[in-house]
Design an enzyme around this catalytic site. Structure first.
Site, PDB file in Angstrom:
ATOM      1  N   GLU A 170       0.802  -1.225   0.000  1.00 14.61           N
ATOM      2  CA  GLU A 170       0.000   0.000   0.000  1.00 14.61           C
ATOM      3  C   GLU A 170       0.840   1.284   0.000  1.00 14.61           C
ATOM      4  O   GLU A 170       0.651   2.157   0.842  1.00 14.61           O
ATOM      5  CB  GLU A 170      -0.995  -0.048   1.171  1.00 14.61           C
ATOM      6  CG  GLU A 170      -1.871  -1.308   1.072  1.00 14.61           C
ATOM      7  CD  GLU A 170      -2.885  -1.470   2.213  1.00 14.61           C
ATOM      8  OE1 GLU A 170      -2.795  -0.720   3.198  1.00 14.61           O
ATOM      9  OE2 GLU A 170      -3.745  -2.357   2.097  1.00 14.61           O
ATOM     10  N   GLU A 276      -5.346 -10.486  -3.240  1.00 11.23           N
ATOM     11  CA  GLU A 276      -6.194 -10.580  -2.042  1.00 11.23           C
ATOM     12  C   GLU A 276      -7.673 -10.537  -2.422  1.00 11.23           C
ATOM     13  O   GLU A 276      -8.453  -9.765  -1.865  1.00 11.23           O
ATOM     14  CB  GLU A 276      -5.863  -9.438  -1.065  1.00 11.23           C
ATOM     15  CG  GLU A 276      -4.396  -9.359  -0.691  1.00 11.23           C
ATOM     16  CD  GLU A 276      -4.078  -8.279   0.356  1.00 11.23           C
ATOM     17  OE1 GLU A 276      -5.008  -7.768   1.003  1.00 11.23           O
ATOM     18  OE2 GLU A 276      -2.886  -7.968   0.508  1.00 11.23           O
TER      19      GLU A 276
END
Ligand code: XIL
Length: 372
Positions: A170, A276
């Site tokens: 991220e 994910e």
């Protein structure tokens, strides 16, 4: 807690029992829904193999230790795992200079013993850090030294056993504009990225190294920025091999845009992993919502199958009982492909169908790049 060997032999016996008739091993037990599924379904990993595509699930140590159906479904359908929490800083580096790698070791041992490819997650992130790190506010040199010790120890411990790492998780600001302002960026500067990748590469030169992020914007800006960032780092000689798109879905997906982004990453020489994948539903949503979920999963899976750069499709959470969603998004759940009894849901079946019917996997051109 449990040994990989004991676990392994348990699995072997049980799987053999399923094949030759569960009654031979478990005379008094009704087969569980998961066991019935195992009897019926062609493994997802077999359906994915002709596309040169890995199929994975995130794995939790506790579930692996206590839930036999979880282990059986994992080994039946998947060829890849991501450690869901066991390699994050809070777990492996609980105090300064103290490493706690046992739980990660047990999961990686289990994977290695069973031929599962392992994704390491994650070396640099702004979440799930130990309190001491959150408070540290180190100067640049000290912060780089700390990162060096951490990455050398963690990546070094699993050298040759963890095939790829989400080195930085991220990194993009959620707006899609610029880098996220994290503790590492504040302590080191923008080159925390190149430093982290350099350290990971030194610690395991064979490992494939990824930038990983999610895109909550409506215009694809974060994934665009992630590919730009990977390109820029590679132009500077930084060993970035791939980008991970998390894909925690919560509504319609622009699959055409996603396909363009994967293709663009591929043209840059990057591998793409869908790292994910899940799809959360509002609590109480009915059968129609489960079908819409199935269509969304089919859509993103279709992109991954069709785009040669996409090499792994990893689901986040093996079953609704083990999903992060109800904790992270109160009022939502049912985000995975298996229900609480690990029985496959419509999204599982459409994923299998997409893998079975898309393109001509066996005849597709040999894919370039990728891992080992
Ligand atoms: C989540 C785990 O699934 C939970 O068990 C944990 O409590 C919090 O983190 N993006 C990521 C993952 O990169 O590491 C997160 O995993 C989910 C969002």
């Amino acid at each position: 807690m449990w040994s990989a060997t004991a676990l392994l032999s348990g699995v072997a016996v049980t799987l053999a029992g399923v094949t030759v008739g569960a009654a031979a091993v478990l005379p008094d037990d009704e087969p569980s829904p998961a066991a019935l599924h195992l009897e019926r379904a062609t493994p997802l990993r077999e359906l994915a193999a002709p596309h040169d595509l890995r199929i994975g699930a995130s794995v939790q140590h506790t579930a692996l230790a206590v839930d036999e159906d979880y282990r059986r479904v994992l080994l039946h359908d998947f060829d890849t795992i991501t450690l869901e929490n066991e390699l994050k800083w809070a777990e492996v580096h609980p105090r300064p200079g103290v490493f706690a790698l046992d739980r990660a070791e047990e999961v990686v041992d289990f994977a290695t013993a069973n031929g599962l490819r392992v994704r390491g997650h994650t070396l640099v992130w702004h979440q799930q850090n130990p309190p001491w790190l959150e408070r540290a506010r180190l100067g640049r040199d000290q912060a780089i030294e700390l990162l060096r010790t951490h990455i050398e120890t963690v990546v070094g411990s699993f050298r040759g056993r963890v095939a790829e790492w989400d080195v930085v998780n991220e990194p993009i600001d959620p707006s899609g504009r610029g880098l996220r302002d994290t503790l590492w960026r504040q302590m080191i500067g923008d080159d925390y990225l190149s430093i982290a990748f350099g350290l990971a590469h030194e610690a395991d030169p064979e490992a494939r190294l990824f930038l990983n992020d999610y895109d909550a914007t409506s215009d694809g800006a974060v994934f665009d920025a992630l590919i730009d960032l990977a390109d820029e780092l590679r132009r500077g000689g930084v060993p970035v091999h791939g980008v991970g798109f998390q894909l925690h879905l919560d509504g319609p997906v622009d699959v055409d845009r996603l396909a363009r982004q994967v293709a663009r990453a591929g043209r840059s020489g990057l591998t793409v992993a869908f790292t994910e994948v899940d799809d959360r539903l509002a609590d109480g949503a009915g059968a129609a919502a489960a079908l819409r979920q199935a269509r969304r999963i089919a859509g993103v899976a279709g992109v991954c199958v069709a785009e040669p750069a996409c090499r792994a499709f990893v689901l986040w959470g093996l079953g609704d009982a083990y999903s992060w969603v109800p904790n992270a998004f109160p009022g939502y759940g049912a985000a995975t492909l298996f229900d609480h009894q690990l029985e496959p849901k419509p999204a599982y079946h459409v994923l299998a169908e997409v893998l079975r019917t898309s393109g001509d996997g066996a005849a597709s051109p040999v894919r370039s790049g990728g891992g080992r």
